[in-house]
Scaffold this motif. Structure first.
Motif, PDB file in Angstrom:
ATOM      1  N   GLY A 168       0.813  -1.203   0.000  1.00  0.00           N
ATOM      2  CA  GLY A 168       0.000   0.000   0.000  1.00  0.00           C
ATOM      3  C   GLY A 168       0.849   1.257   0.000  1.00  0.00           C
ATOM      4  N   LYS A 169       0.173   2.415   0.084  1.00  0.00           N
ATOM      5  CA  LYS A 169       0.876   3.701   0.096  1.00  0.00           C
ATOM      6  C   LYS A 169       1.677   3.885   1.374  1.00  0.00           C
ATOM      7  CE  LYS A 169      -1.229   7.103  -2.956  1.00  0.00           C
ATOM      8  NZ  LYS A 169      -1.843   8.465  -3.006  1.00  0.00           N
ATOM      9  N   MET A 170       1.193   3.278   2.464  1.00  0.00           N
ATOM     10  CA  MET A 170       1.898   3.358   3.737  1.00  0.00           C
ATOM     11  C   MET A 170       2.165   1.955   4.256  1.00  0.00           C
ATOM     12  SD  MET A 170       0.031   6.635   5.534  1.00  0.00           S
ATOM     13  CE  MET A 170       1.082   6.595   6.981  1.00  0.00           C
ATOM     14  N   ILE A 171       3.124   1.874   5.162  1.00  0.00           N
ATOM     15  CA  ILE A 171       3.603   0.566   5.597  1.00  0.00           C
ATOM     16  C   ILE A 171       2.679  -0.099   6.609  1.00  0.00           C
ATOM     17  CG2 ILE A 171       5.419  -0.501   7.009  1.00  0.00           C
ATOM     18  CD1 ILE A 171       6.348  -0.285   4.231  1.00  0.00           C
ATOM     19  N   GLY A 172       2.022   0.666   7.467  1.00  0.00           N
ATOM     20  CA  GLY A 172       1.268   0.095   8.579  1.00  0.00           C
ATOM     21  C   GLY A 172       0.269  -0.969   8.170  1.00  0.00           C
ATOM     22  N   VAL A 173       0.015  -1.907   9.093  1.00  0.00           N
ATOM     23  CA  VAL A 173      -0.870  -3.040   8.843  1.00  0.00           C
ATOM     24  C   VAL A 173      -2.248  -2.576   8.385  1.00  0.00           C
ATOM     25  CG1 VAL A 173      -2.035  -4.992   9.944  1.00  0.00           C
ATOM     26  CG2 VAL A 173       0.372  -4.533  10.451  1.00  0.00           C
ATOM     27  N   ARG A 174      -2.727  -1.477   8.968  1.00  0.00           N
ATOM     28  CA  ARG A 174      -4.080  -1.013   8.635  1.00  0.00           C
ATOM     29  C   ARG A 174      -4.193  -0.554   7.178  1.00  0.00           C
ATOM     30  NH1 ARG A 174      -5.528   3.556  12.523  1.00  0.00           N
ATOM     31  NH2 ARG A 174      -4.069   2.494  13.919  1.00  0.00           N
ATOM     32  N   TYR A 175      -3.058  -0.252   6.526  1.00  0.00           N
ATOM     33  CA  TYR A 175      -3.091   0.239   5.151  1.00  0.00           C
ATOM     34  C   TYR A 175      -2.904  -0.880   4.124  1.00  0.00           C
ATOM     35  CZ  TYR A 175      -2.336   4.444   7.864  1.00  0.00           C
ATOM     36  OH  TYR A 175      -2.450   5.435   8.798  1.00  0.00           O
ATOM     37  N   ASN A 176      -2.842  -2.132   4.604  1.00  0.00           N
ATOM     38  CA  ASN A 176      -2.566  -3.261   3.710  1.00  0.00           C
ATOM     39  C   ASN A 176      -3.540  -4.411   3.920  1.00  0.00           C
ATOM     40  OD1 ASN A 176       0.289  -2.865   2.228  1.00  0.00           O
ATOM     41  ND2 ASN A 176       0.362  -1.858   4.213  1.00  0.00           N
ATOM     42  N   ALA A 177      -4.738  -4.072   4.350  1.00  0.00           N
ATOM     43  CA  ALA A 177      -5.697  -5.097   4.756  1.00  0.00           C
ATOM     44  C   ALA A 177      -6.140  -5.998   3.607  1.00  0.00           C
ATOM     45  CB  ALA A 177      -6.917  -4.437   5.393  1.00  0.00           C
ATOM     46  N   ASP A 178      -6.077  -5.501   2.388  1.00  0.00           N
ATOM     47  CA  ASP A 178      -6.625  -6.260   1.253  1.00  0.00           C
ATOM     48  C   ASP A 178      -5.558  -6.976   0.431  1.00  0.00           C
ATOM     49  OD1 ASP A 178      -9.184  -5.386   1.941  1.00  0.00           O
ATOM     50  OD2 ASP A 178      -8.927  -3.529   0.803  1.00  0.00           O
ATOM     51  N   PHE A 179      -4.333  -7.052   0.934  1.00  0.00           N
ATOM     52  CA  PHE A 179      -3.237  -7.665   0.185  1.00  0.00           C
ATOM     53  C   PHE A 179      -2.727  -8.916   0.901  1.00  0.00           C
ATOM     54  CE2 PHE A 179      -2.871  -3.019  -0.579  1.00  0.00           C
ATOM     55  CZ  PHE A 179      -3.111  -3.009  -1.950  1.00  0.00           C
ATOM     56  N   ASP A 180      -2.015  -9.763   0.136  1.00  0.00           N
ATOM     57  CA  ASP A 180      -1.283 -10.855   0.761  1.00  0.00           C
ATOM     58  C   ASP A 180       0.215 -10.539   0.691  1.00  0.00           C
ATOM     59  OD1 ASP A 180      -0.686 -11.259  -1.888  1.00  0.00           O
ATOM     60  OD2 ASP A 180      -1.430 -13.319  -1.980  1.00  0.00           O
ATOM     61  N   TRP A 181       1.010 -11.341   1.344  1.00  0.00           N
ATOM     62  CA  TRP A 181       2.456 -11.125   1.462  1.00  0.00           C
ATOM     63  C   TRP A 181       2.750  -9.723   2.000  1.00  0.00           C
ATOM     64  CZ3 TRP A 181       6.758 -14.484   0.068  1.00  0.00           C
ATOM     65  CH2 TRP A 181       6.321 -15.805  -0.165  1.00  0.00           C
ATOM     66  N   VAL A 182       1.951  -9.295   2.977  1.00  0.00           N
ATOM     67  CA  VAL A 182       2.159  -8.031   3.674  1.00  0.00           C
ATOM     68  C   VAL A 182       1.906  -8.267   5.159  1.00  0.00           C
ATOM     69  CG1 VAL A 182       1.456  -6.621   1.698  1.00  0.00           C
ATOM     70  CG2 VAL A 182      -0.263  -7.316   3.382  1.00  0.00           C
ATOM     71  N   GLY A 183       2.311  -7.292   5.977  1.00  0.00           N
ATOM     72  CA  GLY A 183       2.032  -7.374   7.404  1.00  0.00           C
ATOM     73  C   GLY A 183       3.298  -7.422   8.245  1.00  0.00           C
ATOM     74  N   GLY A 184       3.123  -7.724   9.517  1.00  0.00           N
ATOM     75  CA  GLY A 184       4.236  -7.780  10.441  1.00  0.00           C
ATOM     76  C   GLY A 184       5.076  -9.019  10.249  1.00  0.00           C
ATOM     77  N   THR A 185       6.383  -8.863  10.360  1.00  0.00           N
ATOM     78  CA  THR A 185       7.291  -9.998  10.209  1.00  0.00           C
ATOM     79  C   THR A 185       8.597  -9.681  10.922  1.00  0.00           C
ATOM     80  OG1 THR A 185       8.292 -11.532   8.615  1.00  0.00           O
ATOM     81  CG2 THR A 185       8.141  -9.226   7.937  1.00  0.00           C
ATOM     82  N   VAL A 186       9.667 -10.360  10.558  1.00  0.00           N
ATOM     83  CA  VAL A 186      10.971 -10.173  11.190  1.00  0.00           C
ATOM     84  C   VAL A 186      12.040 -10.371  10.129  1.00  0.00           C
ATOM     85  CG1 VAL A 186      11.252 -12.606  11.839  1.00  0.00           C
ATOM     86  CG2 VAL A 186      12.358 -10.826  13.219  1.00  0.00           C
ATOM     87  N   ALA A 187      13.179  -9.726  10.335  1.00  0.00           N
ATOM     88  CA  ALA A 187      14.303  -9.869   9.400  1.00  0.00           C
ATOM     89  C   ALA A 187      15.326 -10.848   9.968  1.00  0.00           C
ATOM     90  CB  ALA A 187      14.971  -8.514   9.139  1.00  0.00           C
ATOM     91  N   PHE A 188      15.687 -11.824   9.154  1.00  0.00           N
ATOM     92  CA  PHE A 188      16.833 -12.687   9.461  1.00  0.00           C
ATOM     93  C   PHE A 188      18.028 -12.119   8.710  1.00  0.00           C
ATOM     94  CE2 PHE A 188      13.384 -15.440  10.662  1.00  0.00           C
ATOM     95  CZ  PHE A 188      13.905 -16.219  11.685  1.00  0.00           C
ATOM     96  N   MET A 189      19.035 -11.687   9.466  1.00  0.00           N
ATOM     97  CA  MET A 189      20.159 -10.963   8.869  1.00  0.00           C
ATOM     98  C   MET A 189      21.399 -11.841   8.800  1.00  0.00           C
ATOM     99  SD  MET A 189      19.697  -7.120  10.323  1.00  0.00           S
ATOM    100  CE  MET A 189      18.064  -6.408  10.589  1.00  0.00           C
ATOM    101  N   GLU A 190      22.134 -11.638   7.721  1.00  0.00           N
ATOM    102  CA  GLU A 190      23.350 -12.423   7.483  1.00  0.00           C
ATOM    103  C   GLU A 190      24.351 -12.180   8.607  1.00  0.00           C
ATOM    104  OE1 GLU A 190      26.227 -13.381   3.615  1.00  0.00           O
ATOM    105  OE2 GLU A 190      25.018 -11.551   3.668  1.00  0.00           O
ATOM    106  N   LYS A 191      24.892 -13.277   9.156  1.00  0.00           N
ATOM    107  CA  LYS A 191      25.831 -13.169  10.272  1.00  0.00           C
ATOM    108  C   LYS A 191      27.184 -12.641   9.799  1.00  0.00           C
ATOM    109  CE  LYS A 191      23.734 -16.986  12.863  1.00  0.00           C
ATOM    110  NZ  LYS A 191      23.943 -18.341  13.394  1.00  0.00           N
TER     111      LYS A 191
END
Length: 395
Positions: A372-395
Motif C-alpha cells: 500500500g501507500k503506507m507501511i502500517g498493517v491497517r493500510y494493507n488489509a486487502d493484500f497478501d504477502w504483507v504485514g508484520g514480520t521479522v528480518a533474518f540478517m546475514e551473520k
C-alpha cells in the motif's frame, strides 16, 4: 534480498504451510488481531551494516549532553510526568528499505521511539518462523551476538531491575483488549510479571498498589505501555485509579516523557545520509515548489494517523498549529522483497534495550511488508504477502 534464500523460501512456500505457521504462532494465545506476513525478510550483510551504522548515528545524538534541552518543547505540558530519569530504556528506529544513488539497498529513517515495541512478541514470532520453515543458520534475527538466553536475561534486567517480580507490572489502559495483547502475554510468560489495566492500580498517598488473592501488593516499577496520545480525550480515565502525572514513589520503564523526546520531534535534529530532509513546519522559511516529494506529519500521532501523503500548499496553510507538524521529504521504498506475485516494500525496526547505568544494546528487530501507500498493517488489509514480520540478517 539474499536471493538464494528468497528463491528457496518462495519455491517451498504453500498456503497450508502458512496456515500451520499461524496456528503454531497463536497456540495458547488469543487470536492475533493484526496481519502477520507470509515470510520473513532475508537481509544481506551490507544492508545490515548500514542499518547498524544508521542506528549508531542516531544514538550519538541522543547521548549528547544537551539532548534534553533540545527536546524540552517536545513534551506537551499537560502530559509532563515528574521524576524523569536520565535515559530511556528502549529505542526503536524504523527504516524504509530504499535504493541509494549508487543503486544499493540502503535504509532511510521513517520513525523513531523511546518507547517499548513488541519486545516479547518479536522473539516469539521469529522463533516460530524458525520452527515452521527451513531457515538457513547463516542468518539470525538476533543482533550484536545475542542469543535467546542472553536476550531474555537483558530483558529481565531492563524491565524488572533490582525488584522482586511481583513488584513489577506491565501496564496499559484496558490491557487485555489492546491489539498488542499477545506481546503482553508473551512478555508475561518470559518474565513472570503481572499485566495490569490502568484501573487495576490504586494510589495510596505516593504509593501504588494492586490486589491479588485479597492482598494489597505495592507496585514499585511499571513497564509502561500506556500512550498518552491514545487517551487524550478520556477525561474520566484517571478518576477511578491513579494519575501517572502525580508525584509517585514508582519507577518507570520507560519514563513516559521519553515517548515525546525520542519521536518525530527528534528527526529535524538529525543530519545523515540515512535520514530524509525534515523541517519543523513553523521554522519553514518557504514552501517547497516540489511538494509532491514531501509528506506532512503531525508530531503527536500514533500508527500513521493524520499523515498527509499527497501534500498541497493549502494543506500547509490550513495547519493552525505549525509547531506540532513536520514536513519531510518522501522516502521512495524499493520493492526489494520478491513475493510470488511481484516486489513488496519493506521497513525494518532496529530494537535496542538500554539498562539503567548501562549502554544501549541492539538486540533484535521487527519488520513490515507493504504493497500500500503506507507501511502500517491497517493500510494493507486487502493484500497478501504483507504485514508484520521479522528480518533474518546475514551473520
Amino acid at each position: 534480498m539474499i536471493l538464494a534464500f528468497r528463491e528457496k523460501f518462495n519455491k517451498q512456500f504453500s498456503k497450508e504451510q502458512y496456515e500451520n505457521f499461524l496456528a503454531e504462532l497463536q497456540k495458547g494465545y488469543p487470536e492475533i488481531p493484526f496481519r502477520v506476513a507470509e515470510t520473513p525478510i532475508f537481509v544481506p550483510a551490507a544492508l545490515k551494516e548500514k542499518l547498524i551504522a544508521a542506528g549508531e548515528e542516531i544514538i550519538n545524538v541522543i547521548k549528547q549532553p544537551d539532548f534534553k534541552q533540545l527536546t524540552e518543547a517536545s513534551i506537551p505540558p499537560e502530559w509532563n510526568v515528574p521524576n524523569e530519569n536520565k535515559q530511556p530504556h528502549f529505542l526503536t528506529f524504523d527504516f524504509g528499505i530504499c535504493k541509494n544513488e549508487d543503486g544499493e539497498l540502503s535504509p532511510m529513517l521513517i520513525e523513531m521511539q523511546g518507547f517499548p515495541s513488541l519486545y516479547g512478541f518479536q522473539h516469539h514470532l521469529a522463533d516460530t518462523f524458525k520452527k515452521s520453515y527451513d531457515i538457513d543458520p547463516k542468518v539470525d534475527y538476533f543482533l550484536n551476538g545475542f542469543d535467546q538466553e542472553q536476550y531474555v536475561t537483558l530483558l529481565k534486567t531492563v524491565i524488572i531491575g533490582d525488584h522482586e517480580v511481583h513488584e513489577v507490572a506491565l501496564m496499559d489502559v484496558d490491557a487485555p483488549n489492546q491489539k498488542t495483547a499477545i506481546d503482553f502475554l508473551v512478555t508475561q510468560k518470559l518474565l513472570g510479571i503481572k499485566i495490569l489495566a490502568l484501573e487495576d492500580i490504586k494510589r495510596v498517598g505516593r504509593q501504588l498498589f494492586y490486589e491479588e488473592n485479597g492482598k494489597q501488593i505495592q507496585l514499585k516499577r511499571i513497564y509502561n505501555r500506556l500512550i498518552f496520545d491514545e487517551v487524550a480525550n478520556r477525561t474520566d480515565l484517571f478518576g477511578s485509579s491513579f494519575d501517572p502525572r502525580a508525584e509517585l514513589d514508582v519507577e518507570w520503564v520507560t519514563h513516559p516523557n521519553w515517548f515525546y523526546r525520542i519521536s518525530k520531534y527528534t528527526i529535524p535534529f538529525l543530519k545523515s545520509e540515512f535520514v530524509p530532509e525534515t523541517h519543523f513546519l513553523h521554522e519553514l522559511k518557504s514552501i517547497p515548489a516540489d511538494l509532491e516529494h514531501y509528506v506532512l506529519k503531525p508530531l503527536f500521532s500514533f500508527a500513521g494517523m493524520g499523515v498527509i501523503i499527497d501534500v498541497t500548499k493549502k494543506d500547509i496553510e490550513n495547519v493552525t498549529d505549525p509547531h506540532n507538524w513536520i514536513l519531510q521529504r518522501k522516502v521512495q521504498y524499493e520493492p526489494a522483497v520478491q513475493s510470488p506475485t511481484g516486489g513488496v516494500k519493506a521497513e525494518i525496526r532496529m530494537m535496542y534495550l538500554w539498562p539503567d547505568d548501562g549502554e544501549p544494546q541492539l538486540c533484535m528487530n521487527l519488520a513490515r511488508l507493504s504493497r500500500g501507500k503506507m507501511i502500517g498493517v491497517r493500510y494493507n488489509a486487502d493484500f497478501d504477502w504483507v504485514g508484520g514480520t521479522v528480518a533474518f540478517m546475514e551473520k
